[in-house]
Motif scaffolding. Structure first.
Motif, short mmCIF file in Angstrom:
data_model
loop_
_atom_site.label_atom_id
_atom_site.label_comp_id
_atom_site.label_asym_id
_atom_site.label_seq_id
_atom_site.Cartn_x
_atom_site.Cartn_y
_atom_site.Cartn_z
N LEU A 3 -1.45 8.30 2.28
CA LEU A 3 -2.62 7.43 2.30
C LEU A 3 -3.71 8.01 3.20
O LEU A 3 -4.89 8.04 2.84
CB LEU A 3 -2.23 6.04 2.78
CG LEU A 3 -1.44 5.17 1.79
CD1 LEU A 3 -0.88 3.94 2.50
CD2 LEU A 3 -2.32 4.77 0.61
N ASP A 4 -3.31 8.48 4.38
CA ASP A 4 -4.29 9.06 5.30
C ASP A 4 -4.84 10.38 4.77
O ASP A 4 -6.02 10.69 4.95
CB ASP A 4 -3.65 9.28 6.67
CG ASP A 4 -3.40 7.96 7.40
OD1 ASP A 4 -3.98 6.93 6.99
OD2 ASP A 4 -2.63 7.95 8.38
N ALA A 34 0.83 -1.21 0.00
CA ALA A 34 0.00 0.00 0.00
C ALA A 34 0.86 1.25 0.00
O ALA A 34 0.55 2.25 -0.67
CB ALA A 34 -0.94 0.00 1.21
N GLN A 35 1.97 1.22 0.73
CA GLN A 35 2.86 2.37 0.77
C GLN A 35 3.57 2.56 -0.57
O GLN A 35 3.78 3.69 -1.02
CB GLN A 35 3.86 2.22 1.91
CG GLN A 35 3.20 2.39 3.29
CD GLN A 35 4.13 1.99 4.41
OE1 GLN A 35 4.95 1.08 4.28
NE2 GLN A 35 4.01 2.66 5.55
N SER A 61 -6.73 18.57 8.57
CA SER A 61 -8.14 18.29 8.36
C SER A 61 -9.04 19.22 9.17
O SER A 61 -10.19 19.47 8.77
CB SER A 61 -8.45 16.83 8.72
OG SER A 61 -8.23 16.58 10.09
N GLU A 87 -5.22 11.15 1.62
CA GLU A 87 -6.18 10.81 0.56
C GLU A 87 -7.52 10.38 1.15
O GLU A 87 -8.58 10.82 0.68
CB GLU A 87 -5.61 9.69 -0.32
CG GLU A 87 -6.53 9.32 -1.48
CD GLU A 87 -6.08 8.08 -2.21
OE1 GLU A 87 -6.26 8.02 -3.44
OE2 GLU A 87 -5.54 7.16 -1.55
N ARG A 88 -7.48 9.55 2.18
CA ARG A 88 -8.72 9.08 2.80
C ARG A 88 -9.52 10.23 3.39
O ARG A 88 -10.75 10.23 3.35
CB ARG A 88 -8.40 8.06 3.90
CG ARG A 88 -7.82 6.75 3.40
CD ARG A 88 -7.74 5.74 4.52
NE ARG A 88 -6.96 4.57 4.12
CZ ARG A 88 -5.72 4.34 4.49
NH1 ARG A 88 -5.08 5.21 5.28
NH2 ARG A 88 -5.08 3.25 4.08
N ALA A 89 -8.80 11.21 3.94
CA ALA A 89 -9.47 12.35 4.58
C ALA A 89 -9.78 13.46 3.59
O ALA A 89 -10.33 14.50 3.98
CB ALA A 89 -8.59 12.89 5.70
N ASP A 90 -9.43 13.27 2.32
CA ASP A 90 -9.69 14.26 1.26
C ASP A 90 -9.07 15.61 1.61
O ASP A 90 -9.70 16.66 1.49
CB ASP A 90 -11.20 14.41 1.03
CG ASP A 90 -11.51 15.09 -0.30
OD1 ASP A 90 -10.67 15.03 -1.21
OD2 ASP A 90 -12.59 15.71 -0.42
N ALA A 100 1.08 4.16 -2.75
CA ALA A 100 0.92 5.57 -2.39
C ALA A 100 2.01 6.42 -3.01
O ALA A 100 1.75 7.50 -3.54
CB ALA A 100 0.92 5.72 -0.87
N ARG A 140 2.65 6.67 4.30
CA ARG A 140 1.51 6.52 5.22
C ARG A 140 0.75 7.84 5.34
O ARG A 140 -0.48 7.88 5.37
CB ARG A 140 2.01 6.06 6.58
CG ARG A 140 0.96 6.07 7.69
CD ARG A 140 -0.20 5.13 7.43
NE ARG A 140 -1.22 5.25 8.46
CZ ARG A 140 -1.21 4.56 9.59
NH1 ARG A 140 -0.23 3.70 9.85
NH2 ARG A 140 -2.17 4.73 10.47
#
Length: 223
Positions: A86-87, A4-5, A64, A89-92, A8, A83
């Motif tokens: 990735l976070d 995943a990293q 955020s 992106e998830r939090a836009d 990313a 990492r």
């Protein structure tokens, strides 16, 4: 890095990671290669730089919750930056950028002089063995570098769970004519913009008290 990293870095780095011109070392910053923050973030806004952002827990939370502020995460470990992306992106998150580079060189060369509103140094490696303390980040040599990046009145926020290092930080900054204390007593109040991370909880469980320090950049002539 994990799969995943790796993904990313390949897919998200063009969006989040600043393209840094290098000097001799792989994580160096070429002198004279300062960015234009307005061009990088696409707007003019307050800028906060976190030095040694690790996996990005603190800066992701801050970015955020403060969309009107721009953030720069500085880290030399690619897995931590991956990492963080990735976070983000998830939090836009749109107001965060990353630099894979040595922090002092970022403050000295990558960000323009007096362009930063706050510099955060949260839980830097304490290098607690006596033979290793020379590797610490916050030393007399670091102070003018941080002062170069900060605007007049800008904040330098620090936190550590190693008392001896906290005392060294305080001694170094108290001796500088470029910074002034922004706290009363021995230590600053805990910065409420710093999320409680697993790393901080681990230090507390080990019986180490968390100590915060906050200093303000002394006004520059002409500002």
């Amino acid at each position: 890095m994990s799969d995943a990293q790796d993904r990313a870095w390949l897919e998200l780095a063009p969006r989040f990671v600043i393209d840094v011109e290098r000097d001799a070392a792989s994580t160096s910053v070429l002198p004279g290669s300062a960015i234009d923050p307005a061009a990088v973030w696409g707007r003019t806004a307050p800028l906060i730089v976190e030095v040694g952002s690790g996996q990005g827990h603190a800066i992701i939370h801050a970015a955020s919750h403060r969309p009107g502020t721009d953030f720069l995460a500085v880290e030399v470990f690619r897995a931590g930056l991956a990492r963080t992306m990735l976070d983000a992106e998830r939090a836009d998150i749109e107001n965060l950028r990353l630099a894979e580079a040595n922090a002092p060189e970022v403050l000295a060369h990558l960000v323009p002089e007096a362009s930063v509103d706050e510099v955060w140094v949260f839980f830097p490696d304490p290098w607690h063995k006596t033979k290793h303390t020379k590797r610490r980040l916050v030393t007399p040599e670091f102070v003018p570098v941080a002062a170069h990046a900060l605007r007049s009145g800008g904040a330098l926020r620090l936190a550590t769970d190693w008392e001896e290092y906290a005392r060294q930080m305080r001694e170094v900054l108290d001796a500088s004519d470029e910074f002034a204390r922004d706290f009363d007593g021995d230590w600053a109040e805990r910065f409420d913009g710093r999320i409680l991370t697993a790393f901080e909880r681990k230090g507390a469980r080990a019986g180490r008290d968390i100590r915060d320090l906050t200093y303000r950049r002394v006004d520059r002539p002409g500002e």
